[in-house]
Write an enzyme that holds these catalytic residues in place. Sequence first.
Site, short mmCIF file in Angstrom:
data_model
loop_
_atom_site.label_atom_id
_atom_site.label_comp_id
_atom_site.label_asym_id
_atom_site.label_seq_id
_atom_site.Cartn_x
_atom_site.Cartn_y
_atom_site.Cartn_z
CE LYS A 1 11.36 -81.27 126.40
NZ LYS A 1 10.62 -81.52 125.14
CG ASP B 1 6.59 -85.48 127.17
OD1 ASP B 1 5.61 -85.31 127.94
OD2 ASP B 1 6.70 -84.91 126.07
CE LYS C 1 5.31 -86.97 124.23
NZ LYS C 1 5.35 -86.20 122.99
CG ASP D 1 11.08 -84.83 125.73
OD1 ASP D 1 11.54 -84.31 124.70
OD2 ASP D 1 10.01 -84.46 126.26
CG ASP E 1 2.95 -83.98 124.22
OD1 ASP E 1 3.93 -84.22 124.96
OD2 ASP E 1 2.82 -84.49 123.09
CD GLU F 1 6.92 -81.74 127.80
OE1 GLU F 1 8.05 -82.11 127.44
OE2 GLU F 1 5.91 -81.88 127.06
NE ARG G 1 6.09 -75.34 123.42
CZ ARG G 1 5.57 -75.48 122.21
NH1 ARG G 1 4.78 -74.55 121.71
NH2 ARG G 1 5.84 -76.55 121.49
#
Length: 437
Positions: free
Chosen positions: A198, A203, A210, A221, A280, A282, A284
């Site tokens: 990933k 993010d 967030k 991230d 959020d 995202e 996956r």
Amino acid sequence: MSMKIQLSKKNAPEIWGKNAVISFDDGVAKIHFGEEKSRIKIQQAARKLRAQGISDVELEGKYWDLAHCWAFYQGFYTAKQQFAVEFPTLDDAEQQQLFRQIECGDFVRELINLPAEQITPQELAHRAADFILQQSKQAECESAVSYHIIAREELRDRGYNGLWTVGKGSANQPAMLQLDFNPSGDPEAPVMACLVGKGITFDTGGYSLKPSNSMDSMRSDMGGAALLTGALGLAIACGLNRRVKLYLCCAENMVSSRAFRLGDIIEYRNGVTVEVLNTDAEGRLVLADGLIDADAQKPHFIIDCATLTGAAKMAVGNDYHSVLSMDDSLVKALFNAAEEENEPFWRLPFEPFHREQVGSAFADICNTASVPAGTGAGASTATAFLSYFLKNYAKNWLHIDCSATFRKSASPLWAAGATGIGVTSLANLLLSQADSR
């Protein structure tokens, strides 16, 4: 002038306090490490010394070996990198391995610590490819590496709909690195492992925005992508002789008129449709594209790494990486490698019933748990989501939720920022699996 650091198996004089790890004598710092948990004590001592403003040290005397030098370096490292460590002379093999670990570990920590304005999705993909090429060149197998970066609208045109959907809202468009390390040179050689990372370079949470205190560390991230790149680089430097493919799914999750929304439905190349219930969640969505590619290679095993869920961090804190898999033998192999490298991993549950908890009324599945709020196991249902993009999810697949990637504040072992935990364990796993197959 550097401070000399020595190791001692004797207890510190009482004047330094009960069970003191450090004492000082005529300008020399002594680390009292004993036999039990010696590497942890040495890392703690290094962190204490660094926290006192000591930045230039020379390790001297008895008991310094590869493991102890590495433990000291891990604790002494800081994000600003304003420090110097002179290591003792080790035997040739240990000296080379120490410098390999430092080079690959530093790459991971530096990459994660850099701000998102520098590490955009395409920049992440290019830096990762350049690093693997560099390690391969040093190992005299540069010709074994080939790669391709798919970026921007080409992702949409080629059906990488998860990655495109998440990344299209940013001015820094998404990218996927597809890298093949094939030391045999045979294009038909079997693939031992596929690594899927990933790479969300920042993010915001998208429209599921967030709060600031959760967003301020989101340059990290992309820690899963950095970790796998560093681990593969280290394995190559150590003589990896089996074919491995690396897929990095890189995007920024931003808010704009182009950003994806709650209720959007994504159709993937394997036919699975996904309803977006939380922008959020995202990570996956982008990993799914990488797992489809990895699964198509029919490798012996697949590992994905991601800073995927807050639930995993709630379970194990910043102290462990979380491991979820139904393949007990592969989990055991990872834990054996981690034990050898003194790195912390912890297994969380993943069972068939978790797959039933991501159902959707409008698509095949949704990207968050669909059970009543507060009753779902977030790390487990995130793993369940990913399982829909593998034909045989119960075998030869490890999902690592990288809970220990980044610390917002220092701990007794680590400075604030990226830790690099997992690099040596995953490299060890690749090498041990190469030897056993």
